[in-house]
Motif scaffolding. Structure first.
Motif, PDB file in Angstrom:
ATOM      1  N   THR A  42       0.732  -1.159   0.022  1.00 48.89           N
ATOM      2  CA  THR A  42      -0.209  -0.153   0.052  1.00 48.89           C
ATOM      3  C   THR A  42       0.808   1.410   0.056  1.00 48.89           C
ATOM      4  N   ALA A  43       0.497   2.093  -0.949  1.00 55.62           N
ATOM      5  CA  ALA A  43       1.341   3.293  -1.043  1.00 55.62           C
ATOM      6  C   ALA A  43       1.206   4.324   0.203  1.00 55.62           C
ATOM      7  N   PRO A  44       2.269   5.103   0.564  1.00 55.76           N
ATOM      8  CA  PRO A  44       2.169   6.056   1.331  1.00 55.76           C
ATOM      9  C   PRO A  44       0.821   6.825   1.527  1.00 55.76           C
ATOM     10  N   ALA A  45       0.501   7.483   0.430  1.00 54.00           N
ATOM     11  CA  ALA A  45      -0.749   8.317   0.413  1.00 54.00           C
ATOM     12  C   ALA A  45      -2.059   7.935   0.499  1.00 54.00           C
ATOM     13  N   VAL A  46      -2.035   6.554   0.420  1.00 50.75           N
ATOM     14  CA  VAL A  46      -3.373   5.836   0.618  1.00 50.75           C
ATOM     15  C   VAL A  46      -4.034   6.122   1.824  1.00 50.75           C
ATOM     16  N   MET A  61      -2.638   1.967  -4.959  1.00 55.16           N
ATOM     17  CA  MET A  61      -1.889   3.295  -5.116  1.00 55.16           C
ATOM     18  C   MET A  61      -2.925   4.345  -5.085  1.00 55.16           C
ATOM     19  N   PRO A  62      -2.530   5.602  -5.065  1.00 59.68           N
ATOM     20  CA  PRO A  62      -3.341   6.937  -5.059  1.00 59.68           C
ATOM     21  C   PRO A  62      -3.330   7.463  -6.707  1.00 59.68           C
ATOM     22  N   CYS A  63      -2.875   6.614  -7.423  1.00 58.50           N
ATOM     23  CA  CYS A  63      -2.266   7.107  -8.631  1.00 58.50           C
ATOM     24  C   CYS A  63      -2.689   6.199 -10.060  1.00 58.50           C
ATOM     25  N   THR A  64      -3.213   6.744 -10.895  1.00 63.91           N
ATOM     26  CA  THR A  64      -3.693   5.990 -12.097  1.00 63.91           C
ATOM     27  C   THR A  64      -2.465   5.820 -12.958  1.00 63.91           C
ATOM     28  N   ALA A  65      -1.461   6.441 -12.914  1.00 63.52           N
ATOM     29  CA  ALA A  65      -0.220   6.143 -13.831  1.00 63.52           C
ATOM     30  C   ALA A  65       0.467   5.093 -13.304  1.00 63.52           C
ATOM     31  N   LYS A  66       0.510   4.604 -12.179  1.00 60.15           N
ATOM     32  CA  LYS A  66       0.980   3.619 -11.677  1.00 60.15           C
ATOM     33  C   LYS A  66       0.621   2.399 -12.543  1.00 60.15           C
ATOM     34  N   LYS A  67      -0.614   2.272 -12.847  1.00 62.70           N
ATOM     35  CA  LYS A  67      -1.019   1.019 -13.708  1.00 62.70           C
ATOM     36  C   LYS A  67      -0.398   1.153 -14.954  1.00 62.70           C
ATOM     37  N   SER A 121      10.857   3.109  -9.108  1.00 63.77           N
ATOM     38  CA  SER A 121       9.911   3.516  -8.112  1.00 63.77           C
ATOM     39  C   SER A 121       9.806   2.631  -6.981  1.00 63.77           C
ATOM     40  N   PRO A 122       9.524   2.982  -5.695  1.00 65.41           N
ATOM     41  CA  PRO A 122       9.415   2.161  -4.808  1.00 65.41           C
ATOM     42  C   PRO A 122       8.105   1.002  -5.115  1.00 65.41           C
ATOM     43  N   GLN A 123       7.233   1.544  -5.991  1.00 65.71           N
ATOM     44  CA  GLN A 123       6.453   0.458  -6.167  1.00 65.71           C
ATOM     45  C   GLN A 123       7.049  -0.768  -6.990  1.00 65.71           C
ATOM     46  N   GLN A 124       7.911  -0.076  -8.057  1.00 65.57           N
ATOM     47  CA  GLN A 124       8.438  -1.310  -8.591  1.00 65.57           C
ATOM     48  C   GLN A 124       9.790  -1.834  -8.043  1.00 65.57           C
ATOM     49  N   SER A 157      12.706   9.808  -9.726  1.00 67.03           N
ATOM     50  CA  SER A 157      12.075   9.024 -10.810  1.00 67.03           C
ATOM     51  C   SER A 157      10.988   8.240 -10.264  1.00 67.03           C
ATOM     52  N   CYS A 158      10.354   8.616  -9.040  1.00 63.96           N
ATOM     53  CA  CYS A 158       9.369   7.694  -8.490  1.00 63.96           C
ATOM     54  C   CYS A 158       7.899   8.016  -9.162  1.00 63.96           C
ATOM     55  N   SER A 159       7.874   8.974  -9.689  1.00 63.09           N
ATOM     56  CA  SER A 159       6.252   9.343 -10.045  1.00 63.09           C
ATOM     57  C   SER A 159       6.236   9.188 -11.635  1.00 63.09           C
ATOM     58  N   GLY A 216       1.551  16.301  -4.744  1.00 58.73           N
ATOM     59  CA  GLY A 216       2.179  15.019  -4.572  1.00 58.73           C
ATOM     60  C   GLY A 216       1.254  13.950  -4.627  1.00 58.73           C
ATOM     61  N   CYS A 217       1.472  12.755  -4.222  1.00 55.55           N
ATOM     62  CA  CYS A 217       0.702  11.573  -4.267  1.00 55.55           C
ATOM     63  C   CYS A 217      -0.571  11.713  -3.379  1.00 55.55           C
ATOM     64  N   ILE A 218      -0.666  12.495  -2.618  1.00 55.92           N
ATOM     65  CA  ILE A 218      -2.143  12.800  -1.801  1.00 55.92           C
ATOM     66  C   ILE A 218      -2.812  13.381  -2.807  1.00 55.92           C
ATOM     67  N   ILE A 251       6.521  10.337   4.244  1.00 61.55           N
ATOM     68  CA  ILE A 251       6.394  11.538   3.798  1.00 61.55           C
ATOM     69  C   ILE A 251       6.593  11.546   2.295  1.00 61.55           C
ATOM     70  N   PHE A 252       6.796  10.509   1.679  1.00 70.14           N
ATOM     71  CA  PHE A 252       7.006  10.367   0.228  1.00 70.14           C
ATOM     72  C   PHE A 252       5.589  10.760  -0.357  1.00 70.14           C
ATOM     73  N   GLY A 253       4.427  10.620   0.320  1.00 68.70           N
ATOM     74  CA  GLY A 253       3.209  10.894  -0.144  1.00 68.70           C
ATOM     75  C   GLY A 253       2.703  12.403  -0.189  1.00 68.70           C
TER      76      GLY A 253
HETATM   77 FE1  HC1 Z   1       3.560   7.406  -4.560  1.00 74.24          FE
HETATM   78 FE2  HC1 Z   1       5.619   6.667  -4.328  1.00 74.24          FE
HETATM   79  S1  HC1 Z   1       5.084   8.175  -3.259  1.00 74.24           S
HETATM   80  S2  HC1 Z   1       5.122   7.642  -6.218  1.00 74.24           S
HETATM   81  O1  HC1 Z   1       3.266   9.356  -4.993  1.00 74.24           O
HETATM   82  O2  HC1 Z   1       7.579   7.159  -4.644  1.00 74.24           O
HETATM   83  O3  HC1 Z   1       1.495   6.597  -6.361  1.00 74.24           O
HETATM   84  O4  HC1 Z   1       1.714   7.615  -1.979  1.00 74.24           O
HETATM   85  O5  HC1 Z   1       3.607   5.145  -3.890  1.00 74.24           O
HETATM   86  O6  HC1 Z   1       6.206   3.956  -6.128  1.00 74.24           O
HETATM   87  O7  HC1 Z   1       6.332   5.322  -1.918  1.00 74.24           O
HETATM   88  C1  HC1 Z   1       2.113   6.976  -5.595  1.00 74.24           C
HETATM   89  C2  HC1 Z   1       2.364   7.669  -3.113  1.00 74.24           C
HETATM   90  C3  HC1 Z   1       4.012   5.705  -4.229  1.00 74.24           C
HETATM   91  C4  HC1 Z   1       6.049   5.051  -5.429  1.00 74.24           C
HETATM   92  C5  HC1 Z   1       6.312   5.415  -2.894  1.00 74.24           C
END
Ligand code: HC1
Length: 568
Positions: A228-232, A352-358, A322-325, A297-299, A501-503, A415-417
């Protein structure tokens, strides 16, 4: 200043303020459909009409400036009838699919139709047939549900400066789409989903992948792990009635476990790992005269943006995944081995809080485990849908902890979020590694907050490390233009695709506006302060990972699994 009267209340506002904003000041709510403060102010939908004494026709409050001695009435029979007629006209050209629409019960058009008591539509629209654009791995566009408010167009153009979509065709045939008969996947769309957050209806939404996850959970052969991502954690509670920014980590973990995942892990673990790798990359580049400034490069929306618009600057981008990957690559190598599971049977999900992560998860570079490292990415909204389908009473759940060891993290990771968080986390670690001294305070407040571009200078040993932070691609563009012009004299730049940011990511609960972004940011720093450890290099699970598996930052295994190359 000008003084006017709205519904009998006197109000003083600055010259140039609109009637809509003046009304807000005295708590008078004028309904809108196309308006977005400072972004889409075009008076197109006519829902915000009001009576202005002396004017011959009703005026759109969002584009009418307040003037001295103006007398405004926002709730007369003429105003209500006009709004009702406008709503009926919009509805006459709108499919009646509310129960099956992704935005059912969270749709601005539906809410207004309800508020104005529309039980019947007295007009017959042309209702031309349009094709749903589901070409993108992140987003789905349904032109039949579009009310042509142009909020998405304005956000894409003015906030993100991507200009992937715009009005095409004329009259009833007008659609908001990429140009020259392109579909989203062929356009320069960066998948950020900011258009989804501002869409008042269900014309734009995320690609729903919940069925793939249900299928994996039901498959006895699959070992299903989730990160689970930080911002979720600071936004998910909103979908269950909590205040924006409420930190709901423990309840979220408990709810996910109830869905049947084998392990519940945290992207924060690999956010700490990213700091170890990216911090080392920064130190190495400074020490060896490498390409500077280094850029985060994480976004993934940001990475696609630089690939499209500034390919010559790609050598500045960190090679860190990115942390996800990073998590995905470790789940099917380090973790699978440790757990005694065949990596072919590991099904790796990320929230993820993010559609681009897909989009990021299915990039061809992201399979260094020998498999697709992350199988499915769900947004915050999709996860909530799963909770609701499973009948989970989120608010009543006792808090639970993440599983070990990929669930152990520090405050630097959470705090990455928020915008500035990656930079702050990196500074906490780089300072201590380079100087060997303990920081007096871990709070680098200059890089926090919603200012578009932030700068700071931090003394690390003998060097004044100059840093900059941008969030939202329009702000990123400013920094990149300065860099191209030789005017960006920084060592390190953090860029996040989404405002705040990701929030503020495109997969977060709707609404996501300026105030809500700020509340979620506050939640992020609350979560940071609550952590026992607040520096990535102090994470004992990360130290153990290097000892057992990776050996050292930027080592051979790290390069194999955690780093990549982006190509234009
Ligand atoms: Fe993010 Fe990240 S902070 S990119 O905004 O570097 O989406 O939350 O998960 O991967 O950790 C998003 C958030 C997230 C990555 C981290």
């Amino acid at each position: 200043m000008v003084t006017l009267t709205i519904d009998g209340k006197e109000v003083q506002v600055e010259q140039g303020t609109t009637v809509l904003e003046a009304a807000k000041k005295v708590n008078i709510n004028i309904p809108t459909l196309c308006y977005l403060k400072d972004i889409n102010v075009i008076g197109a939908c006519r829902i915000c009409v009001v009576e202005v004494k002396g004017a011959r026709t009703l005026q759109a409050a969002c584009v009418t400036p307040a003037t001295e001695n103006m007398v405004v009435l926002t709730n007369t029979a003429a105003v209500r009838n006009s709004r009702r007629m406008t709503l009926e006209l919009i509805l006459s050209n709108h499919p009646f699919q509310c129960p099956t629409c992704v935005r059912n019960q969270n749709c601005e058009l539906q809410s207004l139709a309800e508020a104005f008591g529309i039980r019947e539509v007295h007009y017959q629209g042309a209702n031309p047939e349009h094709v749903v654009d589901d070409s993108s791995v992140s987003l789905v566009r349904d032109p039949e549900k579009c009310i042509l408010c142009r909020r998405c167009v304005s956000v894409c153009e003015k906030v993100q400066t991507v200009c992937a979509i715009g009005p095409q065709g004329r009259g009833f045939d007008t659609v908001i789409a990429p140009g020259v008969d392109m579909v989203l996947a062929e356009s320069n769309c960066v998948n950020c989903g900011q258009c989804v957050l501002v869409c008042p209806t269900g014309a734009l939404c995320e690609r729903d992948q919940t069925e793939q996850v249900w299928a994996a959970l039901a498959d006895p052969k699959k070992h299903v792990v989730v990160q689970t991502a930080p911002a979720v954690r600071v936004a998910i509670g909103e979908m269950f009635g909590m205040k924006p920014g409420s930190v709901a980590t423990g309840q979220m973990v408990a709810a996910i476990r109830k869905l049947g995942f084998d392990k519940v892990f945290d992207t924060d673990f690999t956010a700490d790992l990213t700091i170890m790798e990216e911090g080392s990359e920064l130190i190495e580049r400074i020490g060896t005269g490498g390409v500077l400034p280094l850029i985060t490069s994480c976004s993934p929306g940001w990475v696609k943006f630089i690939e499209h618009f500034y390919p010559a600057l790609l050598p500045h981008v960190s090679t860190c995944k990115s942390p996800q990957q990073m998590f995905g690559a470790l789940a099917k190598t380090f973790y699978a081995e440790k757990a005694g599971v065949d990596p072919a049977d590991v099904f790796s999900v990320s929230i993820m809080p993010c559609t681009a992560k897909k989009f990021e998860a299915q990039r061809p570079e992201m399979n260094s485990s020998g498999y697709q490292d992350v199988d499915v990415v769900l947004t915050t909204r999709e996860l909530c849908r799963m909770f609701k389908q499973a009948g989970i009473n989120f608010n009543e759940l006792p808090e639970e902890n993440y599983d070990d060891p990929l669930g152990i993290s520090t405050g630097a990771a959470v705090i990455f979020g928020a915008t500035g968080g990656v930079m702050e986390a990196a500074l906490r670690t780089v300072y201590e590694i380079v100087t060997g001294e303990t920081l007096a305070s871990v709070d680098f407040v200059d890089v926090r907050g919603l200012v578009g571009v932030k700068e700071a200078s931090v003394k690390v040993g003998d060097l004044d490390v100059k840093v900059a932070v941008a969030h939202g691609l329009g702000n990123a563009r400013k920094l990149l233009d300065a860099l191209q012009a030789g005017e960006a004299n920084y060592h390190f730049i953090e860029i996040m695709c989404c405002p705040g940011g990701c929030i503020g990511g495109g997969g977060q609960p709707i609404p996501t506006n300026y105030e809500i972004r700020q509340q979620r940011i506050d939640g992020i720093y609350t979560a940071d302060e609550a952590m026992t450890l607040r520096k990535s290099h102090e994470n004992p699970a990360i130290q153990q990972l290097y000892k057992e598996f990776l050996e050292k930052p930027l080592g051979h295994k790290s390069h194999e699994l955690l780093h990549t190359k982006y190509t234009p």
